[in-house]
Write an enzyme that holds these catalytic residues in place. Structure first.
Site, short mmCIF file in Angstrom:
data_model
loop_
_atom_site.label_atom_id
_atom_site.label_comp_id
_atom_site.label_asym_id
_atom_site.label_seq_id
_atom_site.Cartn_x
_atom_site.Cartn_y
_atom_site.Cartn_z
N CYS A 68 0.90 -1.38 0.03
CA CYS A 68 0.02 0.13 -0.11
C CYS A 68 0.88 1.18 0.11
CB CYS A 68 -1.00 -0.02 1.43
SG CYS A 68 -1.46 -1.56 1.79
N ASP A 100 -1.99 -2.87 7.77
CA ASP A 100 -3.37 -3.34 8.59
C ASP A 100 -3.35 -4.80 8.20
OD1 ASP A 100 -3.79 -0.55 8.97
OD2 ASP A 100 -5.88 -1.37 9.69
N CYS A 141 -2.26 3.11 2.87
CA CYS A 141 -2.97 2.37 3.64
C CYS A 141 -4.09 3.09 4.40
CB CYS A 141 -2.03 1.56 4.38
SG CYS A 141 -2.53 0.06 5.03
N ASP A 142 -4.85 1.98 5.18
CA ASP A 142 -5.97 2.51 5.41
C ASP A 142 -5.95 3.77 6.50
OD1 ASP A 142 -6.72 0.05 4.83
OD2 ASP A 142 -7.48 -0.80 6.77
N GLU A 480 -7.97 -3.94 14.99
CA GLU A 480 -8.92 -4.16 13.70
C GLU A 480 -9.01 -6.04 13.91
OE1 GLU A 480 -9.03 -1.74 10.19
OE2 GLU A 480 -8.04 -3.38 9.50
N SER A 505 -11.86 -5.15 10.25
CA SER A 505 -11.35 -4.80 8.83
C SER A 505 -12.51 -4.61 7.91
CB SER A 505 -10.21 -6.20 8.47
OG SER A 505 -10.10 -5.96 7.03
#
Ligand code: FES
Length: 591
Positions: A68, A100, A141-142, A480, A505
């Site tokens: 990512c 993640d 990423c997230d 998560e 997630s």
């Protein structure tokens, strides 16, 4: 802090617009000769640039160990080159993130959510300390996306986000189907329950389950880019583009597409427009634009994490966004996208049929998305997508609004004696709209994962698996969870719901409820549940309750003792001390 700066709309003696509104405080005259000496050393080419060129911070969340993020330095270099070619000063810097997927299911995951705050803190710090006049952020990423937007809301200087882009789609010869990283998590459930097999459709079915796992692990992530389904990264990128903070198409352009590099070049003109027109993040982060974010999240089946991040971004920008706003939008927006995790397509597929702007165009035309909001291009959202192609007639990824997958949104805000402060459910309707089952309680995610790995979760009666003491303070870090939901799917344990005061997630699906507030560690009722209690989750009445009398709950509360924190030093201890509850975004600067 109100940093000194020149007012907007000023002109230099030669008539050119003043874009260096903040940096001129240190570069004008000889008030700060040491600062200017350092800046010459760092690359300011001459006296004219020192006097006039705006300083543009280029903040990527680059690091090598994650698909990512691993390409973001290259995107940043392209941005810098384009910025310099347009007569500005580009200063690349970096902040950190964690993966993640790599931390999922292990203790590393505790560090994930708090990186959102580190990213926000670090981009705010560099922008303000270095007197940057603008900010171009490149997350992947997230947590990266909400992190950089929270920073933008804090420093409120002209800003644009370039999403690092989605990953390409993997393919498994063994399973003879497209795959992504969540396929690996689902396969782990099938592996544990001995149901991992090749499809028996006439091909070679001789592979062992270990050989199949090896093949999935090698092929699920075939390029740079963030996880390819409508998981958290793509959810947040889509939402932020729909709020006007990215260039059109940013959220659906794959990381490895040449278009992503072109976006990095186009951004130089756009950031100049933002400075010239004084378009600032808080002009874009409004109640209307957050509604747009929610509309896109509901229409495309986005991640429950979006709720947490929207609340945090809104509070940072001082926008009044509440859990009830999320439910209100969910009630009116149809779920129309056949995207992973609940569907079969990926963001890279959506890119091929027009991408996010084509979906925005559809929703604007239907009156569901506000096309009149301003954006970083200086135009409205509707103007940005006007020349974009409409979705092709023969595509099957985005369903017609008249024939949605579900007539209303998949995200539901639940309340009840199990979650008086609210909870977030992801209910696509595939598994029904209500569920009743007997509680089986796990005091940490690890315990449930072990039970699944050992095949100890039985098939048969309806079960509600509860993972608690995993909230923002209790985790600490609100880790998560994906392993359990994916393993249950993989093992085809269909009569099971999952509940947690932690998070799920974006790749999770099934009957799942997270963000239970108040969390167990601060005395929330989820900490009082016992094995065998009957739990009902109902998306039609938006309730989550346990069939335990008030008197019995009061008695259990008398016997409950708060857990002793296991982590007392370091970043997680600091986080646990500062963090607020999930229903207010799990923020660390909301005092
Ligand atoms: Fe980065 Fe999924 S692990 S987006």
């Amino acid at each position: 802090i109100n940093f000194p700066c020149l007012p907007p709309g000023g002109k230099h003696p030669d008539g050119s617009p003043v874009l260096n509104r903040w940096s001129s405080v240190i570069t004008k005259g000889h008030d700060f000769p040491g600062a200017k000496a350092m800046l010459y050393a760092a690359g300011v080419p001459d006296k004219e640039a020192m006097a006039k060129a705006p300083h543009v911070g280029i903040a990527s969340v680059w690091w090598e160990g994650n698909p990512c993020n691993m390409h973001l330095m290259d995107l940043g270099k392209t941005v810098k080159k384009a910025v310099v070619e347009k007569g500005m000063l580009g200063w690349q810097y970096n902040t950190i993130g964690v993966s993640d997927a790599i931390t999922m299911g292990n203790d590393g995951m505790r560090f994930s959510l708090q990186t959102r705050e580190i990213i926000a803190d670090s981009v705010e710090s560099v922008t303000c300390a270095q007197a940057h006049d603008a900010c171009i952020a490149i997350p992947g990423c997230d947590k990266n996306m909400p992190g950089v937007v929270m920073a933008m809301a804090r420093h409120n200087r002209p800003s644009i986000m370039i999403y690092g882009g989605t990953i390409n789609i993997g393919y498994s010869e063994c399973l003879r189907k497209p795959i992504n990283v969540s396929t690996c998590f689902e396969a782990s459930g099938a592996y544990a329950y001995n149901t991992l097999k090749q499809p028996d459709d006439g091909g070679d079915t001789s592979k062992t389950k270990d050989e199949i796992m090896d093949e999935l692990e090698k092929n699920a992530c075939p390029s740079a880019g963030a996880c390819g389904g409508m998981f958290t990264a793509n959810t947040m990128a889509t939402a932020i583009e729909s709020m006007g903070l990215s260039l059109p198409g940013s959220s659906s352009t794959p990381a490895s597409s040449p278009s992503k590099m072109r976006e990095c070049v186009r951004v130089a003109d756009a950031i100049k427009v933002c400075m010239e027109k004084n378009i600032r993040p808080r002009d874009l982060l409004t109640k209307r634009s957050f509604e747009n974010a929610l509309v896109m999240t509901m229409a495309l089946g986005g991640s429950t994490n979006g709720v947490l991040h929207f609340l945090a971004m809104a509070r940072t920008a001082e926008v009044d966004l509440q859990l009830d706003d999320i439910q209100r939008v969910s009630n009116k927006i149809p779920f129309i996208a056949d995207l992973s995790p609940s569907g079969k397509y990926y963001m890279a597929d959506l890119y091929e049929i027009g991408g996010i702007p084509s979906v925005q165009k559809l929703l604007i035309a239907a009156g569901l998305l506000d096309g009149d909001i301003p954006t970083v291009t200086g135009k409205t959202l509707a103007e940005n997508v006007a020349s974009w192609p409409s979705l092709p007639q023969d595509q099957t990824l985005i369903r017609p609004l008249s024939n949605p997958i579900k007539a209303t949104g998949h995200l539901q805000i639940l309340r009840g004696n199990l979650a008086p402060g609210g909870a977030v459910a992801k209910i696509t309707g595939k598994e029904g709209l209500s569920f009743t089952g007997k509680a089986r309680v796990f005091d940490k995610e690890r315990q449930l994962n072990e039970a699944l790995d050992e095949g100890r979760i039985p098939r048969g009666e309806n079960l509600v698996l509860i993972v608690r003491y995993e909230g923002p303070k209790g985790g600490p870090g609100m880790p998560e969870q994906l392993k359990a939901s994916a393993a249950l799917m993989g093992a085809k344990l269909n009569n099971i719901a999952l509940i947690t005061d932690g998070r799920y997630s974006g790749a999770s699906h099934g009957f799942i409820v997270g963000h239970i507030t108040p969390e167990a560690a601060v005395g929330g009722p989820i900490g009082l549940v016992k094995d065998g209690d009957v739990i009902t989750i109902d998306a039609e009445t938006n309730s989550i309750s346990m069939a335990v009398s008030d008197e019995e709950l009061e008695e259990r509360r008398r016997q409950w003792t708060p857990p002793v924190p296991q982590i007392t030093r370091g970043v997680l201890a600091k986080y646990a001390h500062l963090v607020g509850d999930a229903s207010h975004g799990a923020m660390t600067d909301l005092f």
